[in-house]
Design an enzyme around this catalytic site. Structure first.
Site, PDB file in Angstrom:
ATOM      1  N   ARG A   1       1.163  -8.609  13.781  1.00 20.42           N
ATOM      2  CA  ARG A   1       0.454  -7.531  13.080  1.00 20.42           C
ATOM      3  C   ARG A   1      -0.578  -8.104  12.107  1.00 20.42           C
ATOM      4  NH1 ARG A   1       4.062  -3.824  10.065  1.00 20.42           N
ATOM      5  NH2 ARG A   1       2.230  -2.490   9.979  1.00 20.42           N
TER       6      ARG A   1
ATOM      7  N   ARG B   1      11.530  -2.262  12.684  1.00 22.19           N
ATOM      8  CA  ARG B   1      11.227  -3.149  13.805  1.00 22.19           C
ATOM      9  C   ARG B   1      10.139  -4.159  13.440  1.00 22.19           C
ATOM     10  NH1 ARG B   1       7.658  -3.889  17.456  1.00 22.19           N
ATOM     11  NH2 ARG B   1       6.353  -2.115  16.937  1.00 22.19           N
TER      12      ARG B   1
ATOM     13  N   ARG C   1      12.708  -8.311   2.463  1.00 25.89           N
ATOM     14  CA  ARG C   1      12.861  -6.851   2.594  1.00 25.89           C
ATOM     15  C   ARG C   1      13.853  -6.529   3.712  1.00 25.89           C
ATOM     16  NH1 ARG C   1       7.536  -3.235   3.437  1.00 25.89           N
ATOM     17  NH2 ARG C   1       7.628  -3.934   5.590  1.00 25.89           N
TER      18      ARG C   1
ATOM     19  N   LYS D   1       0.830  -1.211   0.000  1.00 26.59           N
ATOM     20  CA  LYS D   1       0.000   0.000   0.000  1.00 26.59           C
ATOM     21  C   LYS D   1       0.865   1.263   0.000  1.00 26.59           C
ATOM     22  CE  LYS D   1      -2.060  -0.952   3.852  1.00 26.59           C
ATOM     23  NZ  LYS D   1      -1.221  -2.082   4.246  1.00 26.59           N
TER      24      LYS D   1
ATOM     25  N   ARG E   1      -9.200   1.573  10.467  1.00 25.26           N
ATOM     26  CA  ARG E   1      -8.724   0.264  10.910  1.00 25.26           C
ATOM     27  C   ARG E   1      -9.868  -0.642  11.360  1.00 25.26           C
ATOM     28  NH1 ARG E   1      -3.230  -0.094  11.253  1.00 25.26           N
ATOM     29  NH2 ARG E   1      -2.093   1.847  11.523  1.00 25.26           N
TER      30      ARG E   1
END
Length: 193
Positions: free
Chosen positions: A150, A140, A127, A13, A88
């Site tokens: 997450r 982090r 990444r 995104k 969210r």
């Protein structure tokens, strides 16, 4: 053009938002950045947010939507904006929609990045390795365990937004696992530009 980018962390995104900003000439709005700016500027909503944060509490949806409401009044956002990371939850989406209705505005499109979560974890590991190889600080949240946490939070809180926006006829999807340039082309087709 008013656009929301929806999808789990690492779906691309942010990368696509930067390209949209360049192509459409509208700002990408970050709720975190807006919150910090409102607090620093001492706006009425910023002062409310500061009081809540000073107590160690989370800023309410009402305050976050108020900060967005103030931000979209600024000249650079009058022709539109890109939201990435907000809303969210369905409650935030409902509050945001109500605010837009009060202003006589509407969302043009919600673009959801569909991804394979197992491949996404691999993408994040790559990444992190690439970042480290360049001698840069690794994010982090590019740790696979943090990232999986997450993802779980995304599935629990944010994934229900797909059905919400689909029921309103606003949801479009792209395959976020495609190469970056192909995703950009798919988004251009969705937006008609």
């Amino acid at each position: 053009m008013r656009i929301i980018l929806l999808g789990p962390p690492g779906a691309g995104k942010g990368t696509q938002a930067v390209r949209l900003v360049e192509r459409l000439g509208i700002p990408q709005l970050s709720t975190g950045d807006m919150l910090r700016a409102a607090v620093a500027a001492g706006t009425p909503v910023g002062l409310k947010a500061k009081a809540v944060m000073d107590r160690g509490e989370l800023v309410s949806d009402e305050i976050v939507v108020g900060i967005i409401e103030d931000r979209i009044e600024e000249p650079d956002a009058r022709q539109g904006f890109i939201l990435d990371g907000f809303p969210r939850t369905v409650a935030q989406a409902e509050a945001f929609d109500a605010m837009l209705d009060r202003k006589g505005l509407k969302l043009d499109c919600v673009i959801e990045f569909k991804v394979n979560e197992n491949e996404l974890v691999d993408r994040i590991v790559k990444r992190a390795k690439d970042t480290e190889a360049r001698g840069e600080q690794v994010r982090r949240d590019d740790n696979p365990e943090v990232f999986k946490t997450r993802l779980e939070a995304y599935r629990a809180q944010t994934a229900p937004l797909s059905a919400y926006f689909e029921s309103k006829g606003q949801l479009r999807t792209v395959n976020g696992m495609k190469p970056i340039d192909e995703v950009t082309e798919d988004i251009k087709k969705i937006l008609g530009r």
